[in-house]
Design a protein around this motif. Structure first.
Motif, mmCIF file in Angstrom:
data_model
loop_
_atom_site.group_PDB
_atom_site.id
_atom_site.type_symbol
_atom_site.label_atom_id
_atom_site.label_comp_id
_atom_site.label_asym_id
_atom_site.label_seq_id
_atom_site.Cartn_x
_atom_site.Cartn_y
_atom_site.Cartn_z
ATOM 1 N N LEU A 1 18.519 -28.613 -30.660
ATOM 2 C CA LEU A 1 19.164 -29.923 -30.861
ATOM 3 C C LEU A 1 18.141 -30.871 -31.479
ATOM 4 N N VAL A 2 18.523 -31.477 -32.576
ATOM 5 C CA VAL A 2 17.649 -32.428 -33.273
ATOM 6 C C VAL A 2 18.333 -33.784 -33.326
ATOM 7 N N GLU B 1 15.392 -37.153 -46.288
ATOM 8 C CA GLU B 1 14.069 -36.510 -46.353
ATOM 9 C C GLU B 1 13.888 -35.520 -45.198
ATOM 10 N N ILE B 2 14.302 -35.946 -44.005
ATOM 11 C CA ILE B 2 14.140 -35.093 -42.815
ATOM 12 C C ILE B 2 15.075 -33.885 -42.899
ATOM 13 N N LEU B 3 16.318 -34.099 -43.317
ATOM 14 C CA LEU B 3 17.248 -32.963 -43.456
ATOM 15 C C LEU B 3 16.767 -32.012 -44.549
ATOM 16 N N ALA B 4 16.175 -32.554 -45.607
ATOM 17 C CA ALA B 4 15.658 -31.701 -46.688
ATOM 18 C C ALA B 4 14.544 -30.789 -46.163
ATOM 19 N N ARG B 5 13.663 -31.328 -45.316
ATOM 20 C CA ARG B 5 12.585 -30.507 -44.755
ATOM 21 C C ARG B 5 13.154 -29.401 -43.872
ATOM 22 N N ILE B 6 14.178 -29.749 -43.094
ATOM 23 C CA ILE B 6 14.831 -28.751 -42.232
ATOM 24 C C ILE B 6 15.416 -27.625 -43.093
ATOM 25 N N GLY C 1 14.301 -23.343 -43.900
ATOM 26 C CA GLY C 1 15.201 -22.199 -43.768
ATOM 27 C C GLY C 1 16.101 -22.280 -42.556
ATOM 28 N N LEU C 2 15.995 -23.394 -41.826
ATOM 29 C CA LEU C 2 16.874 -23.573 -40.669
ATOM 30 C C LEU C 2 18.265 -23.968 -41.152
ATOM 31 N N ARG C 3 19.267 -23.473 -40.454
ATOM 32 C CA ARG C 3 20.652 -23.676 -40.850
ATOM 33 C C ARG C 3 21.276 -24.779 -40.010
ATOM 34 N N LEU C 4 21.992 -25.683 -40.676
ATOM 35 C CA LEU C 4 22.713 -26.738 -39.959
ATOM 36 C C LEU C 4 24.028 -26.172 -39.445
ATOM 37 N N VAL C 5 24.245 -26.246 -38.128
ATOM 38 C CA VAL C 5 25.536 -25.797 -37.590
ATOM 39 C C VAL C 5 26.373 -26.956 -37.051
ATOM 40 N N ALA D 1 22.004 -33.321 -34.765
ATOM 41 C CA ALA D 1 22.232 -32.053 -35.463
ATOM 42 C C ALA D 1 21.924 -30.888 -34.545
ATOM 43 N N VAL D 2 22.606 -29.787 -34.780
ATOM 44 C CA VAL D 2 22.237 -28.513 -34.171
ATOM 45 C C VAL D 2 21.778 -27.608 -35.306
ATOM 46 N N LEU D 3 20.589 -27.033 -35.118
ATOM 47 C CA LEU D 3 20.021 -26.113 -36.107
ATOM 48 C C LEU D 3 20.019 -24.712 -35.529
ATOM 49 N N ALA D 4 20.145 -23.733 -36.395
ATOM 50 C CA ALA D 4 20.074 -22.340 -35.963
ATOM 51 C C ALA D 4 19.117 -21.578 -36.866
ATOM 52 N N GLY D 5 18.469 -20.583 -36.277
ATOM 53 C CA GLY D 5 17.582 -19.726 -37.053
ATOM 54 C C GLY D 5 16.632 -18.993 -36.131
ATOM 55 N N PRO D 6 15.859 -18.073 -36.668
ATOM 56 C CA PRO D 6 14.876 -17.368 -35.857
ATOM 57 C C PRO D 6 13.829 -18.356 -35.325
ATOM 58 N N ARG D 7 13.572 -18.328 -34.037
ATOM 59 C CA ARG D 7 12.600 -19.241 -33.404
ATOM 60 C C ARG D 7 12.856 -20.702 -33.789
ATOM 61 N N ALA D 8 14.125 -21.098 -33.822
ATOM 62 C CA ALA D 8 14.495 -22.439 -34.287
ATOM 63 C C ALA D 8 13.851 -23.547 -33.455
ATOM 64 N N VAL D 9 13.705 -23.323 -32.144
ATOM 65 C CA VAL D 9 13.136 -24.366 -31.273
ATOM 66 C C VAL D 9 11.704 -24.675 -31.711
ATOM 67 N N ALA D 10 10.876 -23.645 -31.786
ATOM 68 C CA ALA D 10 9.468 -23.847 -32.175
ATOM 69 C C ALA D 10 9.353 -24.257 -33.635
ATOM 70 N N ALA D 11 10.225 -23.716 -34.472
ATOM 71 C CA ALA D 11 10.160 -24.037 -35.909
ATOM 72 C C ALA D 11 10.397 -25.522 -36.135
#
Ligand code: DAT
Ligand code: MG
Length: 137
Positions: free
Chosen positions: A6-7, A21-26, A30-34, A74-84
């Motif tokens: 959760l962001v 700018e922040i969404l562009a970095r996300i 490679g993190l996906r917006l869900v 936002a909710v992001l998804a991806g491998p190791r999304a929390v740490a990423a």
């Protein structure tokens, strides 16, 4: 393992026009917006979100700040999304802890106005996603 996190783009960052700018970095990471939504935060949601900090001296100020203007949740998804995302955000204190190249390190000066929130563990992410986007379950 795909994770969710959760962001929040906090009121300071939304007001400064840094959401894109922040969404562009996300997205570049490679993190996906869900899920993605502009929200006016109620005192109730703020208190639930920051429940772990209720005894801290800065708690009142923190609740006042997070409810002071719209946030982008936002909710992001991806491998190791929390740490990423925590890596993208940088340490809590934008000057003393966050490195240049991170969101907080590049754009922040104050601990409270530190631009973004990111869940600190998979367990916290589940709890926070339930608060902000209960339908995602
Ligand atoms: P983080 O947001 O990096 O997970 P945290 O969970 O320890 O940091 O604290 C939540 C928020 O509270 C943080 O983003 C900014 C604010 N905060 C933390 N420590 C603070 C302090 N010493 N003074 C003022 N605000 C603080
Ligand atoms: Mg935290």
């Amino acid at each position: 393992m795909t994770e969710r996190t959760l962001v929040l783009v906090k009121p300071d960052a939304v007001a400064r026009g840094l959401t894109g700018e922040i969404l562009a970095r996300i997205e570049r990471k490679g993190l996906r917006l869900v899920a993605l939504e502009l929200r006016h935060v109620s005192a109730e949601v703020a208190a639930e979100h920051y429940a772990e900090h209720v005894e801290r001296p800065f708690y009142g100020s923190l609740i006042e700040f997070i409810t002071s203007g719209p946030v982008v949740a936002a909710v992001l998804a991806g491998p190791r999304a929390v740490a990423a995302f925590r890596q993208l955000a940088g340490g809590t204190d934008p000057v003393a802890k966050a490195e240049t190249g991170s969101i907080r390190g590049d754009f922040g000066l104050e601990v409270q106005e530190n631009l973004v929130h990111g869940s600190d563990s998979v367990e916290s992410a589940k709890r926070e996603i339930d608060i902000w986007f209960p339908a995602l379950g």
